[in-house]
Scaffold this motif. Structure first.
Motif, PDB file in Angstrom:
ATOM      1  N   ASN A 130     -14.127   3.761   9.836  1.00 14.56           N
ATOM      2  CA  ASN A 130     -14.184   2.549   9.318  1.00 14.56           C
ATOM      3  C   ASN A 130     -12.943   2.024   9.705  1.00 14.56           C
ATOM      4  O   ASN A 130     -11.721   2.705  10.001  1.00 14.56           O
ATOM      5  N   ALA A 131     -12.791   0.717   9.781  1.00 15.52           N
ATOM      6  CA  ALA A 131     -11.326   0.034  10.462  1.00 15.52           C
ATOM      7  C   ALA A 131     -10.379   0.183   9.139  1.00 15.52           C
ATOM      8  O   ALA A 131     -10.726   0.134   8.240  1.00 15.52           O
ATOM      9  N   LEU A 132      -9.191   0.028   9.731  1.00 20.07           N
ATOM     10  CA  LEU A 132      -7.974   0.043   8.745  1.00 20.07           C
ATOM     11  C   LEU A 132      -7.745  -1.246   8.120  1.00 20.07           C
ATOM     12  O   LEU A 132      -7.945  -2.273   8.785  1.00 20.07           O
ATOM     13  N   LYS A 133      -8.088  -1.058   6.618  1.00 25.75           N
ATOM     14  CA  LYS A 133      -7.808  -2.363   5.903  1.00 25.75           C
ATOM     15  C   LYS A 133      -6.662  -2.478   4.970  1.00 25.75           C
ATOM     16  O   LYS A 133      -6.473  -1.743   4.244  1.00 25.75           O
ATOM     17  N   VAL A 134      -5.772  -3.404   5.329  1.00 29.27           N
ATOM     18  CA  VAL A 134      -4.517  -3.197   4.682  1.00 29.27           C
ATOM     19  C   VAL A 134      -4.695  -4.338   3.709  1.00 29.27           C
ATOM     20  O   VAL A 134      -5.221  -5.479   3.760  1.00 29.27           O
ATOM     21  N   PRO A 135      -4.324  -4.417   2.377  1.00 31.83           N
ATOM     22  CA  PRO A 135      -4.299  -5.270   1.279  1.00 31.83           C
ATOM     23  C   PRO A 135      -3.563  -6.424   1.336  1.00 31.83           C
ATOM     24  O   PRO A 135      -2.447  -6.252   2.183  1.00 31.83           O
ATOM     25  N   LYS A 136      -3.950  -7.766   0.927  1.00 35.97           N
ATOM     26  CA  LYS A 136      -3.191  -8.960   1.426  1.00 35.97           C
ATOM     27  C   LYS A 136      -1.853  -8.658   0.551  1.00 35.97           C
ATOM     28  O   LYS A 136      -0.746  -9.378   1.304  1.00 35.97           O
TER      29      LYS A 136
END
Length: 389
Positions: A268-274
């Motif tokens: 899965n791609a890296l998801k950084v919170p807003k």
């Protein structure tokens, strides 16, 4: 009785006696090497006829090697062009007694022109020989917590798990761990702790050592007790027995090689919170573009080369390749010329140095003569003045 009935005067017989110590039997540790002229390698627990001392007998040697931890590890086959150790059951003899081994003694079943299969020397007599072979047990995690995981398919009962409590285990990805306790249900599953959190796709490996015991087999060669003395046959290989009785080799489904099909893993791609992205400094901010729903102008347009344009491009490409080839040849010639020029310059430089050396020698020789003449004149004048006085 067989010896008298099948006596043949054409065969010479040497009669001798054995000492009291030579009547004992046990396990012998020897250093052995496959003969370099023997075509086939020797296998562990295959029958081998040894000529040791006054006896000729058939036995089942177990080949071993000693590693850095002074452990006798089992070898399946004899190594090439080097000695290994072997343990077999037979009559006890003095250390440093040499011996030779053959596969068969009958003239019908020869394994090539050269019959000597192995040579060696007895090292010591030891009944307590510990031979081990490597055994890898594989398990798979089915429940993963932070640093704890439940492992299955490695053991079949809780008793086996109890034997290996505290043993160190390792995953294929390199995470080390330890076996803690067997689970009540299902049977053979256990709990283990690791340095880091495991993935469900990890494979857990336990490296162990399994003891191997040599077989007590001693079959003396009784060729003088039979009528056909040249074709004595002892214990045969399993393959020879199957071939003689036309029995097919049983196939084990676990031993057959099958094509391994591994599924490609997708991460899965890296998801950084807003909220975190907003607090990041400018250099560390993630610059991502939104996905375009409509096609761009470059995606819409289709560039198709016409006939004349295609020919023109092909012509330019061929001209360019010819030019590149010529440039390569020019560079090669230039480099050769430069090499010759450098050689000439080196020779001239060497000649120049030689001339300078000669000039220096001449100069210093002249200067030395002048100084000697000046010193001799000064000493002559001083002597004349003294005489006058």
């Amino acid at each position: 009785m067989e010896f008298i009935e099948n006596f043949d005067p054409h065969y010479p017989i040497i009669v001798g006696g054995l000492l009291q110590t030579e009547d004992r039997f046990g396990f012998l540790n020897v250093r052995i090497r496959r003969h370099r002229w023997h075509k086939k390698i020797l296998k562990t627990n295959d029958p081998l006829i040894l000529s040791l001392g006054w006896r000729r007998f058939q036995t089942l040697p177990v080949f071993t090697t000693s590693d850095s931890r002074t452990r006798n590890r089992l070898l399946k086959y004899t190594p090439e062009h080097t000695y290994c150790f072997a343990t077999f059951y037979g009559p006890l003899v003095a250390p440093n007694t040499t011996f030779c081994g053959v596969r068969v003694v009958s003239k019908q079943n020869t394994t090539g022109s050269f019959r000597i299969a192995a040579t060696g020397v007895v090292e010591d007599l030891n009944a307590d020989v510990e031979i081990v072979k490597k055994l890898k047990l594989v398990g798979y995690p089915y429940k993963v917590f932070r640093n704890t995981a439940f492992i299955k398919d490695m053991f079949s009962s809780a008793l086996e798990v109890a034997k290996f409590e505290g043993a160190s285990i390792k995953t294929v990805s390199g995470i080390r761990g330890e076996i803690k306790r067997a689970l009540s249900k299902p049977e053979g599953h256990f709990r283990a702790t690791f340095e880091d959190k495991l993935l469900m796709s990890d494979i857990v490996v336990l490296r162990t050592w399994y003891p191997v015991h040599p077989k007590k087999f001693y079959n003396p060669v009784t060729s003088l007790l039979v009528k056909d003395k040249e074709n004595w046959v002892g214990m045969r290989l399993t393959g020879e027995v199957r071939a003689a009785k036309n029995v097919p080799t049983p196939k084990n489904n676990d031993s057959t090689y099958t094509k391994i099909e591994r599924q490609t893993r997708r991460f899965n791609a890296l998801k950084v919170p807003k909220a975190i992205q907003a607090n990041l400094p400018f250099k560390s901010q993630l610059h991502t573009m939104k996905k375009q729903r409509k096609q761009t102008y470059l995606q819409k347009r289709a560039v198709i080369l016409g006939g004349e344009e295609k020919k023109a491009r092909a012509l330019i490409q061929t001209i360019q390749t010819i030019k590149n080839d010529k440039d390569e040849k020019k560079k090669a010639k230039k480099s050769e010329k430069n090499k010759e020029r450098l050689k000439k310059l080196a020779k001239l430089e060497e000649a120049k140095r030689e001339k300078e050396k000669e000039k220096k020698k001449e100069y210093f020789a002249k200067e030395g003569r002048k100084r000697r003449l000046g010193a001799s004149e000064a000493s002559g004048n001083a002597f004349g003045n003294k005489r006058r006085a």
